[in-house]
Scaffold this active site. Structure first.
Site, mmCIF file in Angstrom:
data_model
loop_
_atom_site.group_PDB
_atom_site.id
_atom_site.type_symbol
_atom_site.label_atom_id
_atom_site.label_comp_id
_atom_site.label_asym_id
_atom_site.label_seq_id
_atom_site.Cartn_x
_atom_site.Cartn_y
_atom_site.Cartn_z
ATOM 1 N N ASP A 31 0.815 -1.127 -0.028
ATOM 2 C CA ASP A 31 -0.150 0.173 -0.183
ATOM 3 C C ASP A 31 0.829 1.146 -0.162
ATOM 4 O OD1 ASP A 31 -3.326 0.299 1.231
ATOM 5 O OD2 ASP A 31 -1.881 2.149 1.058
ATOM 6 N N ALA A 75 -6.782 1.109 -5.450
ATOM 7 C CA ALA A 75 -7.523 1.812 -6.707
ATOM 8 C C ALA A 75 -7.998 3.103 -6.237
ATOM 9 C CB ALA A 75 -8.437 0.983 -7.376
ATOM 10 N N ASN A 76 -8.018 4.017 -7.004
ATOM 11 C CA ASN A 76 -8.889 5.382 -6.865
ATOM 12 C C ASN A 76 -10.394 4.999 -7.265
ATOM 13 O OD1 ASN A 76 -6.091 6.617 -7.976
ATOM 14 N ND2 ASN A 76 -6.684 7.351 -6.294
ATOM 15 N N ASN A 92 -3.904 4.864 -12.353
ATOM 16 C CA ASN A 92 -3.564 4.198 -11.198
ATOM 17 C C ASN A 92 -4.115 2.838 -11.187
ATOM 18 O OD1 ASN A 92 -1.935 6.251 -10.148
ATOM 19 N ND2 ASN A 92 -3.585 7.059 -8.920
ATOM 20 N N TYR A 141 -13.881 6.252 -13.942
ATOM 21 C CA TYR A 141 -13.695 5.034 -12.817
ATOM 22 C C TYR A 141 -14.297 3.787 -13.335
ATOM 23 C CZ TYR A 141 -14.939 2.697 -8.538
ATOM 24 O OH TYR A 141 -14.909 1.604 -7.655
ATOM 25 N N PHE A 206 -28.643 14.466 -2.605
ATOM 26 C CA PHE A 206 -28.331 14.747 -4.269
ATOM 27 C C PHE A 206 -29.555 14.405 -5.055
ATOM 28 C CE2 PHE A 206 -23.635 14.571 -2.487
ATOM 29 C CZ PHE A 206 -23.671 16.130 -2.488
ATOM 30 N N ASP A 279 -25.137 9.893 -11.479
ATOM 31 C CA ASP A 279 -25.659 8.790 -10.334
ATOM 32 C C ASP A 279 -26.972 8.214 -11.162
ATOM 33 O OD1 ASP A 279 -24.190 8.876 -7.998
ATOM 34 O OD2 ASP A 279 -25.551 10.476 -7.268
HETATM 35 N N1 UDP Z 1 -25.597 10.811 -1.631
HETATM 36 C C1 UDP Z 1 -26.218 11.738 -1.002
HETATM 37 N N2 UDP Z 1 -25.532 12.632 -0.316
HETATM 38 C C2 UDP Z 1 -24.256 12.328 0.085
HETATM 39 C C3 UDP Z 1 -23.793 11.511 -0.430
HETATM 40 C C4 UDP Z 1 -24.278 10.480 -1.275
HETATM 41 O O1 UDP Z 1 -27.378 12.179 -1.361
HETATM 42 O O2 UDP Z 1 -23.817 13.215 0.837
HETATM 43 C C5 UDP Z 1 -26.284 10.034 -2.529
HETATM 44 C C6 UDP Z 1 -25.632 9.609 -3.754
HETATM 45 O O3 UDP Z 1 -25.997 10.523 -4.932
HETATM 46 C C7 UDP Z 1 -26.218 8.287 -4.196
HETATM 47 C C8 UDP Z 1 -26.057 7.685 -2.662
HETATM 48 O O4 UDP Z 1 -26.258 8.667 -1.838
HETATM 49 O O5 UDP Z 1 -27.515 8.261 -4.821
HETATM 50 C C9 UDP Z 1 -25.115 6.715 -2.392
HETATM 51 O O6 UDP Z 1 -23.909 7.426 -2.631
HETATM 52 P P1 UDP Z 1 -22.322 7.101 -2.132
HETATM 53 O O7 UDP Z 1 -21.400 8.218 -2.658
HETATM 54 O O8 UDP Z 1 -22.240 6.564 -0.735
HETATM 55 O O9 UDP Z 1 -22.230 5.637 -3.126
HETATM 56 P P2 UDP Z 1 -22.059 5.590 -4.756
HETATM 57 O O10 UDP Z 1 -23.494 5.025 -4.946
HETATM 58 O O11 UDP Z 1 -21.678 6.552 -5.469
HETATM 59 O O12 UDP Z 1 -21.049 4.358 -4.746
#
Ligand code: UDP
Length: 324
Positions: A31, A75-76, A92, A141, A206, A279
């Site tokens: 790591d 990974a990133n 990466n 990603y 979101f 998303d």
């Molecule tokens: N999300 C949110 N508020 C936050 C972080 C995430 O509403 O502060 C939402 C995000 O838009 C997604 C879900 O929660 O619909 C899960 O997001 P997370 O980033 O945890 O994981 P991902 O699905 O992106 O791998």
């Protein structure tokens, strides 16, 4: 068995290392500590601080470890960042991964378990997502992880390196010792728990206009210990295979927040924000294949005990690994 774990100081890697050691395996962690934490290193593991961008370093560490198998977590993994800095993701996750495969071939290591992601599917035509659906990533990603999956096929055909690809849905929760602490925290559950700890005043939602019952995104949250269990089973698989890994259940953002309020006994103020780019509305795994072929069944089907384990860890480590 001796196992070489890249990214073993990160969130998922550290807990898999812990479970491997508990099961009696010998582990070497590789790591660079850019995302991982020294305090997340299980002291029973041998540690090699190094970079995947340095083929010499990785080959030396792998040869010294005497490992028979590799678990590749390093990974990133931030979708948003990958949309602004694709070079970092291809360098990466793809070039770094290629150096690892090259080292495996030169050291004669014939088995790899790879951390992939549901982001390789992009926006699916249907849920639950099984392995037959087309992989059409919608961000660098997801693309970088898919490119590594594709390389694996050829290293199997040409060099006999057997692989198991595990495509995680939303990893969550904690073990008694190790938990989720990212330097840049974008994930939903830890961000909500920061509000419960009084470190943030509210959590953003979101998007509230998705075609879901409460308008917020639905995800399949899988307990990190169930994920670790799948890695152990993958080690004993003899054939190369790709598996999706989730509980098969979906929880909306609002439901996650309500469960966090219940588990913590604290109110979580929310701010409704526009959708986050990239998303999909609903991501739910079909894990029938890994159940059928490797006998994997998640112990944690409900979101509440997953959040309880995360909350317990955050209460014990309110400043993450910094406080240790
Ligand atoms: N999300 C949110 N508020 C936050 C972080 C995430 O509403 O502060 C939402 C995000 O838009 C997604 C879900 O929660 O619909 C899960 O997001 P997370 O980033 O945890 O994981 P991902 O699905 O992106 O791998």
């Amino acid at each position: 068995m001796k196992i070489f774990v890249t990214g073993g100081a990160g969130y998922i890697g550290s807990i898999c290392v812990e479970e491997l050691l508990n099961a009696g395996h010998e582990v070497t962690v590789f790591d660079n500590l850019s995302e991982g934490h020294r305090a997340a290193l299980d002291p029973r593991a041998e540690f090699f601080e190094g970079n995947l961008d340095n083929p010499g370093e990785i080959t030396t560490a792998l040869a010294k470890s005497g490992a028979l198998a590799v678990m590749h977590f390093a990974a990133n993994a931030l979708v948003g960042e990958s949309m602004t800095n694709p070079v970092k993701y291809f360098r990466n996750n793809v070039t770094g991964g290629l150096h690892l495969l090259e080292a495996m071939v030169s050291c004669g290591v014939k088995k790899i378990v790879f951390s992939s992601t549901c982001a390789t599917f992009g926006t699916p035509d249907r849920v639950p997502i099984d392995e037959s659906l087309p992989q059409r990533p919608i961000n660098p990603y997801g693309e970088s992880k898919l490119m590594f999956e594709q390389m694996l096929r050829w290293f199997d055909e040409i060099h006999g390196v057997k692989y198991v690809v595990l495509r995680y849905f939303n990893a969550a929760g904690a073990s008694a010792r190790f938990g989720e602490d990212h330097r840049i925290e974008t994930h939903l559950i830890p961000n909500i728990l920061k509000v419960a700890l009084g470190q943030k005043k509210d959590v953003s939602i979101f998007g509230t206009d998705y075609p879901t019952p409460d308008g917020t995104c639905i995800r399949d949250y899988i307990h990190i210990l169930d994920l670790a269990q799948a890695h152990m089973l993958a080690l004993s698989a003899t054939d190369s295979a790709k598996y999706n890994l989730g509980t098969g259940g979906g929880t909306s953002v609002r439901e996650v927040i309500a469960t966090c309020e219940k588990v913590t006994g604290r109110s979580i103020p929310v701010v409704e924000q526009p959708r986050r780019s990239g998303d999909p509305a609903r991501l739910i795994a079909s894990s029938d294949k890994i159940h059928r072929e490797l006998g994997w069944t998640p112990k944690f089907q409900a979101i509440e005990p997953i959040i309880e384990s995360a909350w317990k860890w955050h209460l014990a480590h309110p400043h993450g690994y910094q406080g240790n």
